[in-house]
Design a protein around this motif. Structure first.
Motif, PDB file in Angstrom:
ATOM      1  N   GLY A 154       0.803  -1.211   0.000  1.00 45.22           N
ATOM      2  CA  GLY A 154       0.000   0.000   0.000  1.00 45.22           C
ATOM      3  C   GLY A 154       0.837   1.262   0.000  1.00 45.22           C
ATOM      4  O   GLY A 154       2.058   1.233  -0.208  1.00 45.22           O
ATOM      5  N   PRO A 155       0.210   2.423   0.244  1.00 48.21           N
ATOM      6  CA  PRO A 155       0.932   3.702   0.263  1.00 48.21           C
ATOM      7  C   PRO A 155       2.092   3.696   1.251  1.00 48.21           C
ATOM      8  O   PRO A 155       1.997   3.102   2.330  1.00 48.21           O
ATOM      9  CB  PRO A 155      -0.153   4.712   0.669  1.00 48.21           C
ATOM     10  CG  PRO A 155      -1.432   4.081   0.233  1.00 48.21           C
ATOM     11  CD  PRO A 155      -1.245   2.604   0.424  1.00 48.21           C
ATOM     12  N   LEU A 156       3.173   4.322   0.864  1.00 43.28           N
ATOM     13  CA  LEU A 156       4.394   4.469   1.674  1.00 43.28           C
ATOM     14  C   LEU A 156       5.079   3.138   1.956  1.00 43.28           C
ATOM     15  O   LEU A 156       5.946   3.066   2.833  1.00 43.28           O
ATOM     16  CB  LEU A 156       4.090   5.183   3.003  1.00 43.28           C
ATOM     17  CG  LEU A 156       3.464   6.577   2.907  1.00 43.28           C
ATOM     18  CD1 LEU A 156       3.211   7.137   4.297  1.00 43.28           C
ATOM     19  CD2 LEU A 156       4.348   7.525   2.118  1.00 43.28           C
ATOM     20  N   SER A 157       4.736   2.076   1.222  1.00 47.08           N
ATOM     21  CA  SER A 157       5.349   0.771   1.497  1.00 47.08           C
ATOM     22  C   SER A 157       6.857   0.804   1.275  1.00 47.08           C
ATOM     23  O   SER A 157       7.613   0.182   2.029  1.00 47.08           O
ATOM     24  CB  SER A 157       4.705  -0.300   0.618  1.00 47.08           C
ATOM     25  OG  SER A 157       4.852   0.016  -0.761  1.00 47.08           O
ATOM     26  N   ALA A 186      -7.530  -3.049  -9.647  1.00 43.21           N
ATOM     27  CA  ALA A 186      -6.255  -2.360  -9.432  1.00 43.21           C
ATOM     28  C   ALA A 186      -5.090  -3.198  -9.951  1.00 43.21           C
ATOM     29  O   ALA A 186      -4.174  -2.684 -10.612  1.00 43.21           O
ATOM     30  CB  ALA A 186      -6.076  -2.062  -7.948  1.00 43.21           C
ATOM     31  N   ILE A 187      -5.121  -4.507  -9.677  1.00 49.59           N
ATOM     32  CA  ILE A 187      -4.040  -5.388 -10.131  1.00 49.59           C
ATOM     33  C   ILE A 187      -4.022  -5.475 -11.650  1.00 49.59           C
ATOM     34  O   ILE A 187      -2.953  -5.459 -12.276  1.00 49.59           O
ATOM     35  CB  ILE A 187      -4.203  -6.788  -9.489  1.00 49.59           C
ATOM     36  CG1 ILE A 187      -3.896  -6.703  -7.985  1.00 49.59           C
ATOM     37  CG2 ILE A 187      -3.288  -7.815 -10.152  1.00 49.59           C
ATOM     38  CD1 ILE A 187      -4.269  -7.941  -7.208  1.00 49.59           C
ATOM     39  N   ALA A 188      -5.205  -5.549 -12.259  1.00 52.43           N
ATOM     40  CA  ALA A 188      -5.285  -5.601 -13.724  1.00 52.43           C
ATOM     41  C   ALA A 188      -4.693  -4.344 -14.356  1.00 52.43           C
ATOM     42  O   ALA A 188      -3.934  -4.422 -15.334  1.00 52.43           O
ATOM     43  CB  ALA A 188      -6.733  -5.790 -14.154  1.00 52.43           C
ATOM     44  N   ILE A 189      -5.025  -3.190 -13.793  1.00 45.14           N
ATOM     45  CA  ILE A 189      -4.552  -1.925 -14.370  1.00 45.14           C
ATOM     46  C   ILE A 189      -3.056  -1.743 -14.142  1.00 45.14           C
ATOM     47  O   ILE A 189      -2.317  -1.339 -15.052  1.00 45.14           O
ATOM     48  CB  ILE A 189      -5.347  -0.747 -13.777  1.00 45.14           C
ATOM     49  CG1 ILE A 189      -6.800  -0.819 -14.263  1.00 45.14           C
ATOM     50  CG2 ILE A 189      -4.724   0.583 -14.180  1.00 45.14           C
ATOM     51  CD1 ILE A 189      -7.703   0.215 -13.651  1.00 45.14           C
ATOM     52  N   VAL A 190      -2.593  -2.055 -12.916  1.00 45.73           N
ATOM     53  CA  VAL A 190      -1.156  -1.920 -12.642  1.00 45.73           C
ATOM     54  C   VAL A 190      -0.367  -2.917 -13.486  1.00 45.73           C
ATOM     55  O   VAL A 190       0.697  -2.584 -14.034  1.00 45.73           O
ATOM     56  CB  VAL A 190      -0.872  -2.127 -11.144  1.00 45.73           C
ATOM     57  CG1 VAL A 190       0.634  -2.220 -10.890  1.00 45.73           C
ATOM     58  CG2 VAL A 190      -1.461  -0.987 -10.337  1.00 45.73           C
ATOM     59  N   LEU A 210       5.420   7.042  -3.431  1.00 46.70           N
ATOM     60  CA  LEU A 210       4.792   7.211  -2.118  1.00 46.70           C
ATOM     61  C   LEU A 210       3.452   6.483  -2.014  1.00 46.70           C
ATOM     62  O   LEU A 210       3.147   5.882  -0.982  1.00 46.70           O
ATOM     63  CB  LEU A 210       4.595   8.704  -1.822  1.00 46.70           C
ATOM     64  CG  LEU A 210       5.871   9.544  -1.743  1.00 46.70           C
ATOM     65  CD1 LEU A 210       5.523  10.989  -1.396  1.00 46.70           C
ATOM     66  CD2 LEU A 210       6.843   8.986  -0.709  1.00 46.70           C
ATOM     67  N   LEU A 211       2.638   6.541  -3.065  1.00 49.87           N
ATOM     68  CA  LEU A 211       1.288   5.986  -2.994  1.00 49.87           C
ATOM     69  C   LEU A 211       1.201   4.552  -3.480  1.00 49.87           C
ATOM     70  O   LEU A 211       0.159   3.913  -3.318  1.00 49.87           O
ATOM     71  CB  LEU A 211       0.327   6.850  -3.818  1.00 49.87           C
ATOM     72  CG  LEU A 211       0.236   8.325  -3.424  1.00 49.87           C
ATOM     73  CD1 LEU A 211      -0.729   9.049  -4.354  1.00 49.87           C
ATOM     74  CD2 LEU A 211      -0.200   8.475  -1.976  1.00 49.87           C
ATOM     75  N   TYR A 264      -2.164   3.621  -7.265  1.00 46.21           N
ATOM     76  CA  TYR A 264      -2.648   4.989  -7.075  1.00 46.21           C
ATOM     77  C   TYR A 264      -1.713   6.007  -7.727  1.00 46.21           C
ATOM     78  O   TYR A 264      -2.156   7.046  -8.220  1.00 46.21           O
ATOM     79  CB  TYR A 264      -2.801   5.300  -5.595  1.00 46.21           C
ATOM     80  CG  TYR A 264      -3.865   4.478  -4.912  1.00 46.21           C
ATOM     81  CD1 TYR A 264      -5.205   4.600  -5.260  1.00 46.21           C
ATOM     82  CD2 TYR A 264      -3.537   3.563  -3.922  1.00 46.21           C
ATOM     83  CE1 TYR A 264      -6.185   3.839  -4.643  1.00 46.21           C
ATOM     84  CE2 TYR A 264      -4.512   2.790  -3.292  1.00 46.21           C
ATOM     85  CZ  TYR A 264      -5.829   2.936  -3.658  1.00 46.21           C
ATOM     86  OH  TYR A 264      -6.791   2.183  -3.059  1.00 46.21           O
ATOM     87  N   GLY A 265      -0.437   5.715  -7.714  1.00 43.83           N
ATOM     88  CA  GLY A 265       0.524   6.636  -8.327  1.00 43.83           C
ATOM     89  C   GLY A 265       0.277   6.820  -9.801  1.00 43.83           C
ATOM     90  O   GLY A 265       0.363   7.932 -10.330  1.00 43.83           O
TER      91      GLY A 265
END
Length: 699
Positions: free
Chosen positions: A198-201, A304-308, A440-441, A445-446
């Motif tokens: 997730g964010p900041l990982s 989200a996984i499909a798009i990334v 960061l995100l 999301y980035g």
């Protein structure tokens, strides 16, 4: 001598407005089809169309028969073997792994299976049950994300790659490289940390590594450092001697073999606590249906996984395409990913995407085509079914070294920052936003933030165009910005205004403001000044009659003497009469100066008889823009300035026709084929005072 210095460009033709120009042309007739006919044509099948569609789904059928064996085969073999060995312990992209791991932990947490009871037997069973559930979650995620990608590909969603500008892609992939680099630090140092998602990982992971730095395994660091030195040295040799070598030295494969042998011989895991790959399961699982009951719970994460996954694939593809000079089909990539994920999920596979580190290894070791990928897959298959145990002693630190070294090319993209600073601040901002947001995100999301920012920059640019006043290079039909070149001269009586953006609701106010400012003629202000000056003249005329009456009274007072005080006290203050002469007050002198300024202000506008709006850069006009154009033509017409449009392309003319722009007061005669045509016509109108003059020729 430059050819342009001795060549001449000499043209003689009539002055064309849009109507006269179109009258000389004969438009080609196009057969118009009904919507139903177009729909039938779209779904109609022919041999050629079927063949084209089949090849689009299986492009290997097109390029494989043309495969240059002598030129590509050796490099593909070495690349496939090197990449295949790397796939064994770590075959998916790190960020996708974290995303899928987050879904698996959310739906199958440790607490659900009570993995820490007192009974050791139960503990083993609980671990097996938890892992089996997590495998189901991962397989279901692969299935759903694959279906999403396949649907998007069939719906031609791949067009979104046009929004992935090169600076965005490079910033995004640089952030992904940093994510991967940070994720490999713990393996290089031989320490164990908690996994973050997730964010900041990336920040949390780096902090965790720094917090446990005292637990570093020195042996692991030494092994990793030796591998890094070997990798960098041989890669440098490959770069310098690429013309002499038939194929690059497969240094990754060599490092894997040597480090595996050293680890087994010295028993690094027992004697020095160096982490190794460990148990590699053998054999293939029987196909099973994904757990469809999980689809509702994993739907959002699967999107989200499909798009990334797609964005990572297309980003790397575009980088290599630019590097090697070929094009990328976003729809084909979506379909390929969709098939791999959806079909593979029946064999309990993990969601796939492009692995940055292994893609770079494949390219750097000489891979040219999908043959390298096929050989890599065969290596993995061979290991799974037969020889996996041979690679169990492979140190994790050696793999981390290979990954980190192969990220060097992507991490060099930080050098884009000074380069983009010099050439384009917009592109630099896009690069930085894509990098920072993705770092960061997270990449999901980035990427959304970066694409949104790219769209905002497009909107900002269209709302903040460049405005120019054009002038002529003497004795030519070339018109340029008067502020840019000393040779360019304004044409007396004619203002030529240009905006490099389309005219629509978002920028019409700025267009009008810039027009008034650039040509320094505000028709509303001119009309107001005229009204004030006319009002002043009427007032002064009335004041003059009053003064004459007062002077008569004053003269009468001087003669009679007795009535002086009474008359003057009513009509004129005593201090304004000196020796029987009426003096002019300072306010009246000030009013006279003000009248002169108004007259000069009006005269400056009168020196301009024509305004040409250069529409060559304009791509479209909406209803608001059309209304504003009418307003401009009307307002400037009221102060005696003729407004014409030059260089409208056919789509703009079609927009104006559709928007009912033309009427009795605004005819098609004000549209001119070019700026020079418009200039010549305006000069004719100014010289002859009407439109009956013969057209001048341009030369």
């Amino acid at each position: 001598m430059d050819v342009s210095e001795i060549s001449l460009y000499n043209v003689s033709r009539p002055v064309f407005n849009q109507e006269s120009f179109q009258a000389r042309l004969h438009r080609k007739e196009k057969l118009k089809s009904s919507r139903s006919a177009k729909l039938l044509q779209y779904f109609r099948c022919s041999t050629e169309k079927a063949k084209s569609m089949f090849i689009s789904f299986f492009p290997i059928l097109e390029w494989l028969p043309k495969y240059p064996v002598k030129e590509y085969l050796l490099g593909d073999i070495i690349s496939g073997l090197s990449t295949g060995v790397m796939q064994l312990p770590q075959s998916t992209f790190a960020v996708i792994s974290l995303m899928v791991g987050g879904v698996a932990i959310k739906l199958a947490p440790d607490e659900m299976f009570d993995v820490f009871p007192m009974n050791a037997t139960n503990t083993s069973e609980s671990h097996e049950a938890r892992d089996a559930m997590r495998v189901k979650v991962a397989a279901a995620t692969a299935f759903l994300s694959g279906i999403i990608q396949l649907c998007l590909g069939l719906l031609r969603f791949g067009f979104v790659v046009v929004y992935l500008a090169e600076p965005l892609v490079r910033g995004f992939t640089t952030a992904a490289a940093v994510h991967v680099f940070v994720s490999q630090l713990k393996y290089l140092l031989g320490i164990k940390t908690k996994r973050f998602g997730g964010p900041l990982s990336a920040i949390y992971t780096f902090i965790a590594v720094c917090s446990n730095i005292k637990k570093t395994n020195i042996t692991a660091v030494i092994v990793g450092a030796i591998c890094i030195v070997i990798l960098l040295g041989v890669k440098e040799l490959n770069d310098r001697c690429k013309a002499k070598f038939p194929a690059p030295i497969p240094v990754e494969l060599i490092v894997v073999i040597i480090s595996t042998g050293v680890s087994a011989a010295m028993n690094l895991t027992e004697n020095y606590k160096v982490d190794i790959v460990g148990n590699i399961p053998t054999g293939l699982r029987a196909p099973v249906l994904p757990d469809f009951s999980l689809l509702r719970e994993i739907f959002t994460d699967s999107i989200a996984i499909a798009i990334v996954g797609f964005s990572m694939t297309i980003s790397m593809a575009k980088i290599f395409a630019l590097r090697h000079g070929y094009s990328v089909d976003g729809n084909q990539e979506l379909i390929a990913l969709g098939i791999c994920n959806s079909v593979g999920s029946f064999f309990q596979t993990f969601p796939v995407t492009t692995s940055m580190s292994r893609s770079l290894v494949q390219e750097s070791t000489g891979g040219k085509t999908e043959i390298a990928g096929g050989l890599s897959a065969l290596v993995v298959l061979l290991v799974i079914v037969a020889v996996g145990y041979l690679f169990e002693p492979l140190p994790q630190t050696a793999l981390a070294a290979i990954v980190m070294v192969n990220l060097k090319g992507i991490l060099k993209q930080f050098l884009d920052i000074p380069f983009l600073w010099r050439i384009s601040k917009f592109d630099l901002a896009l690069w930085i936003v894509a990098f920072v947001a993705s770092l960061l995100l997270g990449l999901d999301y980035g990427l959304l933030v970066a694409v949104a920012f790219a769209i905002i920059t497009v909107v900002y640019r269209t709302q903040s165009p460049k405005y120019r006043i054009l002038g002529q290079i003497p004795n030519t039909d070339i018109y340029l910005d008067i502020e840019a070149y000393e040779e360019v001269q304004e044409i007396p009586g004619i203002k030529i205004f240009q905006s490099n953006a389309s005219l629509y609701f978002a920028n019409v106010d700025m267009y009008v403001s810039a027009l008034y400012k650039k040509i320094d003629i505000d028709p509303a202000a001119i009309l107001l000044a005229k009204k004030k000056l006319e009002g002043k003249k009427k007032a002064q005329s009335a004041e003059g009659r009053k003064k004459k009456m007062i002077l008569k009274l004053v003269n009468r007072k001087s003669a009679k003497g007795a009535a002086e005080h009474e008359v003057v006290s009513v009509e004129v203050p005593n201090e304004q009469i000196q020796n029987g002469v009426l003096s002019v007050p300072e306010t009246m002198e000030h009013d006279a100066n003000y009248d002169e300024e108004l007259a000069a202000f009006i005269k400056s506008a009168a020196d301009t008889h024509s305004l040409i709006l250069d529409f060559n850069p304009v791509n479209f006009v909406d209803s608001v823009g059309a209304k504003v154009l009418k307003m401009i033509i009307k307002e400037y017409g009221e102060i005696g300035i003729n407004v014409v449009l030059a260089g409208c392309n056919e789509s703009v003319v079609a927009d104006l026709n559709r928007l009912d722009f033309f009427a009795k007061s605004v005819t098609r005669g004000l549209l001119f084929h070019s700026v020079h045509d418009a200039v010549l016509r305006c000069q004719n109108l100014a010289s002859f005072g009407d439109g009956s003059s013969t057209e001048r020729s341009s030369s």
